[in-house]
Write a protein that holds these residues in place. Sequence first.
Motif, PDB file in Angstrom:
ATOM      1  N   SER A  81       0.845  -1.195   0.000  1.00  0.00           N
ATOM      2  CA  SER A  81       0.000   0.000   0.000  1.00  0.00           C
ATOM      3  C   SER A  81       0.879   1.242   0.000  1.00  0.00           C
ATOM      4  O   SER A  81       2.081   1.169   0.262  1.00  0.00           O
ATOM      5  CB  SER A  81      -0.885   0.000   1.237  1.00  0.00           C
ATOM      6  N   LYS A  82       0.253   2.348  -0.289  1.00  0.00           N
ATOM      7  CA  LYS A  82       0.972   3.634  -0.253  1.00  0.00           C
ATOM      8  C   LYS A  82       1.593   3.850   1.120  1.00  0.00           C
ATOM      9  O   LYS A  82       2.746   4.285   1.232  1.00  0.00           O
ATOM     10  CB  LYS A  82      -0.011   4.778  -0.547  1.00  0.00           C
ATOM     11  N   GLU A  83       0.819   3.516   2.155  1.00  0.00           N
ATOM     12  CA  GLU A  83       1.300   3.734   3.520  1.00  0.00           C
ATOM     13  C   GLU A  83       2.539   2.886   3.789  1.00  0.00           C
ATOM     14  O   GLU A  83       3.516   3.345   4.367  1.00  0.00           O
ATOM     15  CB  GLU A  83       0.199   3.391   4.532  1.00  0.00           C
ATOM     16  N   GLU A  84       2.453   1.645   3.343  1.00  0.00           N
ATOM     17  CA  GLU A  84       3.588   0.751   3.546  1.00  0.00           C
ATOM     18  C   GLU A  84       4.810   1.253   2.785  1.00  0.00           C
ATOM     19  O   GLU A  84       5.929   1.253   3.303  1.00  0.00           O
ATOM     20  CB  GLU A  84       3.231  -0.669   3.103  1.00  0.00           C
ATOM     21  N   GLU A 128       5.507   4.270   1.924  1.00  0.00           N
ATOM     22  CA  GLU A 128       6.064   5.454   2.595  1.00  0.00           C
ATOM     23  C   GLU A 128       6.820   5.059   3.846  1.00  0.00           C
ATOM     24  O   GLU A 128       7.877   5.613   4.157  1.00  0.00           O
ATOM     25  CB  GLU A 128       4.939   6.442   2.920  1.00  0.00           C
ATOM     26  N   ALA A 129       6.260   4.108   4.561  1.00  0.00           N
ATOM     27  CA  ALA A 129       6.923   3.651   5.778  1.00  0.00           C
ATOM     28  C   ALA A 129       8.289   3.060   5.458  1.00  0.00           C
ATOM     29  O   ALA A 129       9.274   3.325   6.161  1.00  0.00           O
ATOM     30  CB  ALA A 129       6.041   2.614   6.479  1.00  0.00           C
ATOM     31  N   GLN A 180      -5.075  -5.533  10.124  1.00  0.00           N
ATOM     32  CA  GLN A 180      -4.193  -5.380   8.972  1.00  0.00           C
ATOM     33  C   GLN A 180      -4.091  -6.689   8.216  1.00  0.00           C
ATOM     34  O   GLN A 180      -4.107  -6.717   7.005  1.00  0.00           O
ATOM     35  CB  GLN A 180      -2.821  -4.913   9.434  1.00  0.00           C
TER      36      GLN A 180
END
Length: 231
Positions: free
Chosen positions: A71-74, A76-77, A171
């Motif tokens: 995902s985008k969040e992953e 970025e993380a 998650q």
Amino acid sequence: MVKSQQCEKAAVKKGPWSPDEDHKLIAYIQRYGIWNWSQMPKPAGLARSGKSCRLRWVNYLRPDIKRGSFSKEEEEAILKLHETMGNRWSAIAATLPGRTDNEIKNYWHTHLKKRFKATEPVQEAQVFNDKKKFSETEIFLLGEAPKASKLETTSTSSSSGPVHGDHNKDQIAEQNICASETFGELQSLWAESHIVRYSEAIFTDPGFTLYNDASNDYWVNLSMQAEIDGI
DNA sequence: AACGACCTCAACCGCCCTGCT
DNA sequence: CAGCAGGGCGGTTGAGGTCGT
């Protein structure tokens, strides 16, 4: 050690794992737990090295593994953590439930490296590239799970009780995408929250008590098949 | 349709760390 | 303290898949 390695080398199989090998390993772990990777292959009926078994389990067979695209969040993380931690993939993986270090490493090399190079040419891993410089506090503050004993880390580094506690359920349950056919079935079942109980039961109970409410679960099917085969 | 280039990711290798004796 | 054994980690490889021509 040398001797055992040599003996091991003589008979070990390499290359891609067959479904048969997968279900042998799963069934063995289900029944006996993870006690010694290097000695497990033989009683499990596998002509593999302990390392190979461990890798297969950790990176592919573990029931809590998330599959599918990041995902985008992953993303970025990963970028953010890599900026501070460098190539400490396992530490980065510890902050992303369901993701393995191998998966993150691959993803980095295939997707993010270019972007990182384009945006951050200088900073890479300046602070934390030397893992010896990491204190427990730093690791904790960065979000890595507390270090468990070796055996615990092996079987649960991201899968058992405390580490994989309730906050991971959602998650894990969110995932329903999978690259492979067989694990597509598996993962679609993980997508249902009750499946989370499987992983909890399996990894908190040394006897790997399985719940019996998902008859078409691939993972369970493999296990059952292995039972039938007399493993 | 055929072929080559490129991409993806499972798996291996070798080193290092940790725990035990 | 030293040596050994087992496990973990990061780097790398290569087979298979996908895309472009």
